[in-house]
Design a protein around this motif. Structure first.
Motif, PDB file in Angstrom:
ATOM      1  N   GLY A  45       0.689  -1.187   0.036  1.00 47.70           N
ATOM      2  CA  GLY A  45       0.141  -0.100   0.096  1.00 47.70           C
ATOM      3  C   GLY A  45       0.954   1.187   0.077  1.00 47.70           C
ATOM      4  N   VAL A  46       0.105   2.323  -0.781  1.00 51.64           N
ATOM      5  CA  VAL A  46       1.067   3.626  -0.899  1.00 51.64           C
ATOM      6  C   VAL A  46       0.579   4.499   0.315  1.00 51.64           C
ATOM      7  CG1 VAL A  46       1.841   5.516  -2.296  1.00 51.64           C
ATOM      8  CG2 VAL A  46       1.646   3.200  -3.233  1.00 51.64           C
ATOM      9  N   LEU A  47       1.342   4.819   1.017  1.00 49.44           N
ATOM     10  CA  LEU A  47       0.887   5.617   2.178  1.00 49.44           C
ATOM     11  C   LEU A  47       0.660   7.026   1.616  1.00 49.44           C
ATOM     12  CD1 LEU A  47       2.883   4.569   5.178  1.00 49.44           C
ATOM     13  CD2 LEU A  47       0.438   4.440   4.824  1.00 49.44           C
ATOM     14  N   THR A  48      -0.199   8.178   2.170  1.00 45.96           N
ATOM     15  CA  THR A  48      -1.347   7.612   3.103  1.00 45.96           C
ATOM     16  C   THR A  48      -2.537   7.281   2.672  1.00 45.96           C
ATOM     17  OG1 THR A  48      -0.108   9.188   4.682  1.00 45.96           O
ATOM     18  CG2 THR A  48      -2.559   8.475   5.065  1.00 45.96           C
ATOM     19  N   TYR A  50       2.021  15.791  -3.491  1.00 45.44           N
ATOM     20  CA  TYR A  50       1.241  17.156  -3.351  1.00 45.44           C
ATOM     21  C   TYR A  50       1.626  17.570  -2.010  1.00 45.44           C
ATOM     22  CZ  TYR A  50      -2.203  16.172  -6.971  1.00 45.44           C
ATOM     23  OH  TYR A  50      -2.728  15.703  -8.107  1.00 45.44           O
ATOM     24  N   ARG A  51       1.977  18.885  -1.970  1.00 43.04           N
ATOM     25  CA  ARG A  51       2.612  19.405  -0.817  1.00 43.04           C
ATOM     26  C   ARG A  51       1.518  20.567  -0.223  1.00 43.04           C
ATOM     27  NH1 ARG A  51       5.362  16.722   0.953  1.00 43.04           N
ATOM     28  NH2 ARG A  51       6.937  15.641  -0.128  1.00 43.04           N
ATOM     29  N   GLY A  52       1.268  20.271   1.297  1.00 44.40           N
ATOM     30  CA  GLY A  52       0.643  21.145   1.675  1.00 44.40           C
ATOM     31  C   GLY A  52      -0.835  21.766   1.124  1.00 44.40           C
ATOM     32  N   GLN A  53      -0.952  22.843   1.065  1.00 46.31           N
ATOM     33  CA  GLN A  53      -2.222  23.405   0.684  1.00 46.31           C
ATOM     34  C   GLN A  53      -2.441  23.848  -0.587  1.00 46.31           C
ATOM     35  OE1 GLN A  53      -3.914  26.578   3.186  1.00 46.31           O
ATOM     36  NE2 GLN A  53      -3.614  25.708   4.944  1.00 46.31           N
ATOM     37  N   ALA A  60     -11.098   0.776 -10.342  1.00 46.19           N
ATOM     38  CA  ALA A  60     -12.371   0.355  -9.907  1.00 46.19           C
ATOM     39  C   ALA A  60     -13.170   1.392 -10.698  1.00 46.19           C
ATOM     40  CB  ALA A  60     -12.456   0.541  -8.524  1.00 46.19           C
ATOM     41  N   PHE A  61     -12.719   2.706 -10.793  1.00 47.85           N
ATOM     42  CA  PHE A  61     -13.436   3.556 -11.736  1.00 47.85           C
ATOM     43  C   PHE A  61     -12.729   4.789 -12.193  1.00 47.85           C
ATOM     44  CE2 PHE A  61     -15.657   2.860  -7.513  1.00 47.85           C
ATOM     45  CZ  PHE A  61     -16.821   2.449  -7.656  1.00 47.85           C
ATOM     46  N   ARG A  62     -13.102   5.056 -13.450  1.00 44.81           N
ATOM     47  CA  ARG A  62     -12.539   6.023 -14.307  1.00 44.81           C
ATOM     48  C   ARG A  62     -13.169   7.383 -13.897  1.00 44.81           C
ATOM     49  NH1 ARG A  62      -9.109   5.063 -18.672  1.00 44.81           N
ATOM     50  NH2 ARG A  62      -8.759   7.379 -18.269  1.00 44.81           N
ATOM     51  N   ILE A  63     -12.435   8.549 -13.596  1.00 46.70           N
ATOM     52  CA  ILE A  63     -13.277   9.659 -13.034  1.00 46.70           C
ATOM     53  C   ILE A  63     -12.638  10.857 -13.995  1.00 46.70           C
ATOM     54  CG2 ILE A  63     -13.665   8.724 -10.957  1.00 46.70           C
ATOM     55  CD1 ILE A  63     -11.096  10.894 -10.056  1.00 46.70           C
ATOM     56  N   PRO A  64     -13.439  12.001 -14.206  1.00 47.40           N
ATOM     57  CA  PRO A  64     -13.044  13.258 -14.904  1.00 47.40           C
ATOM     58  C   PRO A  64     -11.928  13.961 -14.191  1.00 47.40           C
ATOM     59  CG  PRO A  64     -15.164  13.583 -13.632  1.00 47.40           C
ATOM     60  CD  PRO A  64     -14.859  12.096 -13.693  1.00 47.40           C
ATOM     61  N   ASP A  65     -11.366  14.842 -14.716  1.00 47.21           N
ATOM     62  CA  ASP A  65     -10.042  15.505 -14.266  1.00 47.21           C
ATOM     63  C   ASP A  65     -10.391  16.497 -13.304  1.00 47.21           C
ATOM     64  OD1 ASP A  65      -7.759  16.690 -13.766  1.00 47.21           O
ATOM     65  OD2 ASP A  65      -7.552  17.623 -15.679  1.00 47.21           O
ATOM     66  N   GLU A  66     -10.975  16.362 -12.031  1.00 51.26           N
ATOM     67  CA  GLU A  66     -11.378  17.014 -11.026  1.00 51.26           C
ATOM     68  C   GLU A  66     -10.525  16.689  -9.590  1.00 51.26           C
ATOM     69  OE1 GLU A  66     -15.581  18.758 -11.344  1.00 51.26           O
ATOM     70  OE2 GLU A  66     -15.738  16.611 -11.782  1.00 51.26           O
ATOM     71  N   PHE A  67     -10.219  17.521  -8.924  1.00 55.30           N
ATOM     72  CA  PHE A  67      -9.549  17.184  -7.614  1.00 55.30           C
ATOM     73  C   PHE A  67     -10.631  16.621  -6.484  1.00 55.30           C
ATOM     74  CE2 PHE A  67      -7.502  17.585  -3.410  1.00 55.30           C
ATOM     75  CZ  PHE A  67      -6.285  17.182  -3.739  1.00 55.30           C
ATOM     76  N   VAL A  68     -10.291  15.386  -6.070  1.00 57.07           N
ATOM     77  CA  VAL A  68     -11.289  14.564  -5.504  1.00 57.07           C
ATOM     78  C   VAL A  68     -10.691  14.302  -3.899  1.00 57.07           C
ATOM     79  CG1 VAL A  68     -12.609  13.491  -7.242  1.00 57.07           C
ATOM     80  CG2 VAL A  68     -10.577  12.322  -6.379  1.00 57.07           C
ATOM     81  N   VAL A  69     -11.607  14.215  -3.067  1.00 52.99           N
ATOM     82  CA  VAL A  69     -11.344  13.609  -1.735  1.00 52.99           C
ATOM     83  C   VAL A  69     -12.077  12.512  -1.102  1.00 52.99           C
ATOM     84  CG1 VAL A  69     -10.186  15.881  -0.963  1.00 52.99           C
ATOM     85  CG2 VAL A  69     -12.771  15.451  -0.603  1.00 52.99           C
ATOM     86  N   GLY A  70     -11.871  12.198  -0.048  1.00 54.63           N
ATOM     87  CA  GLY A  70     -12.486  11.082   0.625  1.00 54.63           C
ATOM     88  C   GLY A  70     -12.087   9.505   0.138  1.00 54.63           C
ATOM     89  N   TYR A  71     -12.431   8.475   1.283  1.00 49.09           N
ATOM     90  CA  TYR A  71     -11.867   6.999   1.145  1.00 49.09           C
ATOM     91  C   TYR A  71     -10.572   7.239   0.982  1.00 49.09           C
ATOM     92  CZ  TYR A  71     -12.551   2.309  -0.057  1.00 49.09           C
ATOM     93  OH  TYR A  71     -12.532   0.854   0.351  1.00 49.09           O
ATOM     94  N   GLY A  72      -9.859   7.825   1.731  1.00 48.25           N
ATOM     95  CA  GLY A  72      -8.312   7.933   1.788  1.00 48.25           C
ATOM     96  C   GLY A  72      -7.792   9.200   1.281  1.00 48.25           C
ATOM     97  N   ASP A 114      -7.005  12.923   0.484  1.00 46.55           N
ATOM     98  CA  ASP A 114      -7.109  14.174   1.191  1.00 46.55           C
ATOM     99  C   ASP A 114      -6.900  15.392   0.601  1.00 46.55           C
ATOM    100  OD1 ASP A 114      -4.101  13.823   0.595  1.00 46.55           O
ATOM    101  OD2 ASP A 114      -3.785  15.462   2.180  1.00 46.55           O
ATOM    102  N   TYR A 115      -7.245  16.416   1.151  1.00 45.86           N
ATOM    103  CA  TYR A 115      -6.780  17.742   0.844  1.00 45.86           C
ATOM    104  C   TYR A 115      -6.214  18.490   2.254  1.00 45.86           C
ATOM    105  CZ  TYR A 115      -7.017  22.906  -0.203  1.00 45.86           C
ATOM    106  OH  TYR A 115      -6.754  24.217  -0.328  1.00 45.86           O
TER     107      TYR A 115
END
Ligand code: 5GP
Ligand code: MG
Length: 174
Positions: A34-37, A64-67, A139-151, A153-154
Motif C-alpha cells: 500500500g502507498v501511504l497515506t 502534493y505539498r501542503g495546501q 475500480a473507477f475512471r473519473i474526470p479531471d477534478e480534484f477529489v477527496v474521501g475514502y483515503g 485528502d486535501y
C-alpha cells in the motif's frame, strides 16, 4: 463539496476489483504493498476480500505539498518496505493521476527482485497521464477534478469520508 462516488458504489467497485485479483492470482501468495497515506482505507477493504496467502507492506510516497492541489516533486520513502525478493507484489494506491508515482514505485519494487509486480488503484483520472504505463486494475475512471474521501485528502483532511467527493472552490478557500 459534491459527491461523485457513493459509499455503496465504492463497495461494489472494490468487490469487483477483488474478484479480478483473485482470478488472476488464483491462490498464489501475494504481497499487497500500500502507498501511504491515501491507500489505507482501500487496503483495509480490499485485503479482507482476498483469500490467497497474503502479506501486507507499506511504502510512503507524496507528490502534493501542503495546501495545494497541484503535484510537486515526488518523494519516495522506502524505510517501511518489507522483503520483496521472489514475492508477487500488488502495488495499491488511491488514484492514478499523472502516473509518476506508480511508475516510480514499480521500478522500486523491481529493484527489490520481486517475482512480479502489478498495480491496482481505486480511481483512474482521465486525460492526465504523463507515462506509458497503465494501472493493471482500477475500480473507477473519473474526470479531471480534484477529489477527496475514502483515503484521499486535501491538506490532510477529508480522508475519513466514506464516499468520494469533488472539492469545489468554496472548500478550497479560493
Ligand atoms: P500521480 O503520481 O499519478 O500523478 O499521482 C498520484 C498521487 O497524487 C496519488 O497517490 C494522490 O496522493 C495524489 N492525487 C492525484 N490526484 C488527486 C486528487 O484528485 N485528489 C487527491 N486528494 N490526491 C490526488
Ligand atoms: Mg498518494
Amino acid at each position: 463539496m459534491r459527491q461523485l462516488i457513493t459509499a455503496d458504489q465504492i463497495e461494489t467497485g472494490v468487490t469487483r476489483l477483488a474478484e479480478q485479483i483473485r482470478r488472476d492470482f488464483s491462490g498464489q501468495p501475494l504481497t499487497v504493498l500500500g502507498v501511504l497515506t491515501g491507500s489505507i482505507i482501500l487496503m483495509a477493504d480490499l485485503i479482507r476480500k482476498l483469500d490467497m496467502p497474503l502479506r501486507v507492506g507499506l511504502v510512503q510516497a507524496s507528490s502534493y505539498r501542503g495546501q495545494t492541489t497541484t503535484a510537486g516533486d515526488l518523494k519516495l520513502n522506502p524505510d517501511l518496505l518489507p522483503d520483496l525478493r521472489q514475492r508477487h507484489v500488488l502495488l495499491l494506491d488511491d488514484i492514478f493521476d499523472t502516473g509518476q508515482t506508480l511508475t516510480a514505485l514499480v521500478e522500486l519494487v523491481q529493484r527489490q527482485q520481486a517475482a512480479s509486480v502489478r498495480a491496482a488503484v481505486l480511481l483512474w483520472k482521465e486525460g492526465r497521464s504523463q507515462v506509458t504505463a497503465e494501472p493493471d486494475y482500477h475500480a473507477f475512471r473519473i474526470p479531471d477534478e480534484f477529489v477527496v474521501g475514502y483515503g484521499l485528502d486535501y491538506n490532510d483532511e477529508y480522508r475519513h469520508l466514506p464516499y468520494i467527493a469533488v472539492l469545489e472552490p468554496a472548500d478550497l478557500g479560493e
